[in-house]
Design a protein around this motif. Structure first.
Motif: not given
Lengths: 391, 454
Positions: A309, A312, A314, A317, A321, A371, A374-375, A378-379, A382
């Motif tokens: 974080r 940063r 990304r 990360a 993931l 960011e 990235l969120v 991830a969603e 999912d």
């Protein structure tokens, strides 16, 4: 599991014995006794404690006047130490016809009525450093200015001064009334004025330090002092009383508290001390224990997350993931672990109905730009994973 | 010596006396003198603490999470009654209660005092001191002294997973002869012959025996017995990390606020304790299955070694050995561990290594030397996973949580990679959450036994 046959164990006392205390403490005790002995000896050899008041005939401090009093007594002058104007008057009456010298220093607080009463006595007056009520005690002598006290030459015809020679004088320079003699001038103004009026001699000095124990041995100070103060058989030495404020009725706050309350406060302090001793005595020692380290295993993972974080990261990360997603989804799709990217993307698209370019971009596209990206990535993964699991 | 509140109270009452006394100074001195006299009287008349004799009895062993009582017999041989308060001091994690005990022992008599210990962590707990404050008859002052009355209580691992034991034992019995046709592993031992019943595997029919008799006879098999299981506890730094939530709260455990102000409880148990729990279940199961169980604890040197104990004493000797072992903050010496195992286990056995699947530590430590071990022995590696990492991996919504999830995925990927590497070398790997590790390890053992790979 149980070895619990009752076992017996002896006990040993760990408290210090009287002998142990004596052995451990005798050195400290010896030092304490030595310190007390030295202190007591010093106090005894030093005599009574020095009086704090300046120009006191009983004062042994540097500003006291005991040296001069001794000198005068050696010359047969009776030194009467008085602490009030009334006493001075009665001493002056006692001295009677043979006469007496009344020494008044600036340390004695005078009011007008007292100055008048002193002026009315038949005694010679020796005013040492007195500035207030001079017009009543020595008419015609007025202070002119402050001058520094130092060793000065007499420069006059007064026998008492010329015989003594240089002396430590100064303080105040005075005007010279008619018929008076001025000595020890500073800038042309005398700091010692000898003014005989009738059968009475009034001497005014600007400073009293030449009479103190400190200065008495310098120059002609001792001679001057004895000449001035020893002119008559009796010297009435007016000394400030013990408690000037109480004597004058100017009691301060602490004088108004009854003495019982002060003692009661002391007693409360004693009670607090006992309370502290009661609460402060622990029942046995503090028990320390060596505890194992407490470190959460997840701390390294949290640390890595914070590093990602902070930098940063990304790309890293997103890569982690995606790798996790691929590892989980590949077996569910029935693909071998080494399946190619296209095969995987197509299999996912086919299974979930998601457009293949979307899936491909999510899995193998460039890293998210911010960011929020990235969120969102991830969603999205999912959602895809859930759809793969359901279908 | 020690003062009591009465002395302070007397001094406080003395304030009133001083306040109304005609002369303050003598009054203060008088009150002080009175208190001093009372204190001296009390000190002279108080019972002697030094001459007291103490004897302890009671339990020496306790399971973590349970309570145990330790008795202290106070004998007063002195001429005066000893009345006051006694403190039996134990380390904080011994959980001794009550802290202070009232004491009243007449001259020449003895009294029994009971202290209850509820330890909050494993290990040996030594009694520290017994301190007695004997008050005088006036209760103004008293004598105080301490005695050392040695006693130690060993706090054993709680063996919480013993609740799984009946289920695992029944599965073990299933393996033993009840369903012989189901177990035809290459290593299983021939047990006996019996008549064919419908449902038996025809391949197990012993034709030669059938020819000798009028009936069809099948061979039955039973799992092999008298195998050796060597449990290796890794007590190095990776075992010190705390995971899960402690079933028994630890001493000094306080809730701590984590990131984002979430209140998070400090995870309770070190990996080592979870490993011990699993090791105990495995040992109980294996000894019932007729296998011999040895234990080795190792970090940079051999910390403990249990071998050759009979079935009945096995568990008690294991928990006794495990009790004082704590994880050390040193890197594990895997080569030394392998050497220690090789020197102790000459015959083939099942080596169960209880450690952490830490990619960095394993890649540099265990992996290079593992072939030596797996060449002679069957190696099973059991590790506790961290539920908190799993929780972090599911984090979504904010960038902070997603970064946490990425870090968790990164660690999981490392664990998967190392698992794959280990499996490629023929090592069985059990990776389970703290509460499931014991059960999973027992299942893995039963599976090995069923397939006859021991």
């Amino acid at each position: 599991m149980s070895l619990a046959a009752p076992e017996r164990a002896g006990s040993t006392s760990t408290s210090p014995t009287a002998r142990g205390l004596w052995r451990g403490g005798r050195g400290a005790l010896l030092v304490a006794i030595l310190v007390v002995a030295v202190a007591v000896t010093g106090v005894l050899l030093g005599g009574s404690g020095p009086e704090g008041r300046p120009l006191d005939p009983a004062g042994t401090s540097l500003s006291g006047g005991k040296g001069l009093a001794r000198l005068l007594q050696a010359r047969g002058v009776r030194v009467a130490r008085v602490t009030s104007v009334a006493e001075a008057e009665s001493q002056a009456r006692q001295a009677g016809s043979t006469g007496s010298t009344l020494l008044v220093s600036d340390a004695f607080p005078l009011d007008e009525a007292e100055a008048d009463r002193l002026a009315a006595t038949p005694s010679d007056l020796l005013l040492v450093g007195v500035r207030s009520h001079l017009e009543r005690l020595a008419p015609g002598v007025h202070p002119v200015r402050e001058v520094r006290a130092r060793s000065r030459e007499p420069r006059c015809a007064l026998p008492a001064a010329t015989r003594a020679g240089s002396a430590y004088l100064g303080g105040t320079a005075f005007t010279l009334p008619a018929g008076a003699t001025g000595c020890y001038p500073a800038d042309g103004r005398p700091t010692l004025v000898f003014h005989p009026t009738g059968d009475r001699k009034v001497t005014v000095t600007g400073d009293g330090q030449f009479m103190t124990n400190l200065r008495l041995t310098e120059d002609g100070n001792a001679a001057l002092a004895t000449n001035l103060a020893g002119g008559r058989p009796t010297l009435i030495w007016l000394t400030p009383p013990e408690t000037t404020s109480a004597a004058r009725g100017e009691a301060d706050f602490y004088d108004l508290i009854p003495s019982g309350v002060k003692w009661a406060v002391l007693q409360v302090l004693v009670a607090v001390l006992l309370l502290a001793l009661w609460r402060g005595r622990r029942l046995g020692p503090v028990v320390a224990e060596r505890l194992p380290v407490v470190v959460r295993a997840a701390e390294t993972v949290e640390g890595r997350a914070r590093l990602y974080r902070a930098r940063r990261a990304r790309d890293r990360a997103a890569a982690a993931l995606r790798a996790g997603f691929v590892d989980r989804v590949t077996p569910r799709l029935g693909l071998p672990s080494g399946a190619g990217t296209d095969a995987l993307v197509n299999a996912i698209a086919e299974r979930t109905g998601q457009p293949a370019p979307h899936v491909g971009a999510a899995l193998y596209g460039p890293p998210p730009l911010d960011e929020a990206g990235l969120v969102a990535l991830a969603e999205y993964m999912d959602i895809v994973e859930r759809q793969v699991g359901k279908s | 010596m020690a003062l009591t509140g009465r002395a302070a109270l007397l001094a406080l009452l003395g304030t009133l006396v001083v306040l109304f006394a005609p002369r303050g100074g003598p009054a203060v001195a008088g009150v002080a003198l009175l208190i001093a006299v009372l204190v001296v009287i009390d000190l002279l008349l108080a019972g002697s603490v030094r001459t007291l004799r103490f004897t302890r009895s009671g339990e020496r062993l306790v399971r973590l999470g349970e309570s145990v009582t330790v008795e202290l017999i106070v004998e007063n041989p002195g001429p005066r009654r000893v009345r006051g308060v006694l403190r039996d001091a134990w380390p904080p994690s011994a959980g001794a209660a009550p802290r202070h005990l009232p004491l009243d022992v007449p001259a020449g008599e003895r009294r029994r005092l009971v202290t209850t210990l509820t330890p909050t962590r494993r290990g040996d707990r030594e009694a520290v001191t017994v301190t007695v404050r004997a008050l005088g008859p006036l209760g103004v002052a008293g004598r105080q002294g301490s005695h050392r009355v040695p006693w130690s209580v060993r706090v054993l691992p709680p063996f919480l997973s013993r609740k799984h034991l009946p289920a695992k034992l029944s599965r073990l019995r299933e393996l033993e002869g009840q369903h012989p046709s189901m177990v035809r592993g290459q290593g299983t031992e021939f047990d006996s012959l019996r008549e064919y019943v419908v449902g038996d595997d025809v391949r197990s029919i012993d034709w030669r025996a059938t020819a000798r008799r009028n009936d069809v006879v099948v061979r039955t098999w039973r799992p092999e017995r008298d195998r050796r299981v060597l449990i290796v506890l890794d007590t190095s730094r990776t075992s010190a990390g705390r995971v899960g939530t402690a079933p028994i709260p630890l001493a000094g455990e306080v809730p701590r606020s984590g990131p984002q102000g979430r209140s998070r409880v400090v995870p309770g148990w070190p990996r080592l304790d979870w490993s011990m729990d699993a090791a105990l279940l495995l040992a109980a199961l294996a000894s019932r299955a007729g296998d011999r169980v040895d234990l080795l604890a190792h970090d940079r040197a051999v910390r403990a070694w249990v071998s050759g104990t009979g079935r009945t004493e096995l568990l008690s000797s294991l928990v006794n050995t495990m009790a004082p072992i704590e994880a050390e903050l040193v890197e594990a010496d895997s080569a030394g561990m392998v050497a220690a195992v090789m020197s102790r286990a000459r015959r083939r056995c099942l080596v169960v290594v209880l450690t952490d699947l830490n990619p960095a530590a394993l890649e540099e430590g265990l992996l290079p030397v593992l072939p030596q071990l797996s060449a002679r022995h069957l190696v099973l590696l059991a590790a506790v996973s961290d539920p908190q990492v799993a929780e972090m991996a599911a984090g979504r919504g904010t960038s902070e949580l997603v970064y946490g999830a990425a870090a968790a995925e990164q660690l999981s990927a490392g664990r998967r990679r190392i698992t794959t590497l280990l499996r490629r070398q023929g090592v069985e790997v059990v990776d389970a959450a703290p509460e499931q590790l014991a059960s999973a390890l027992a299942d893995a053992y039963l599976a090995l036994k069923a397939s006859g790979r021991l």
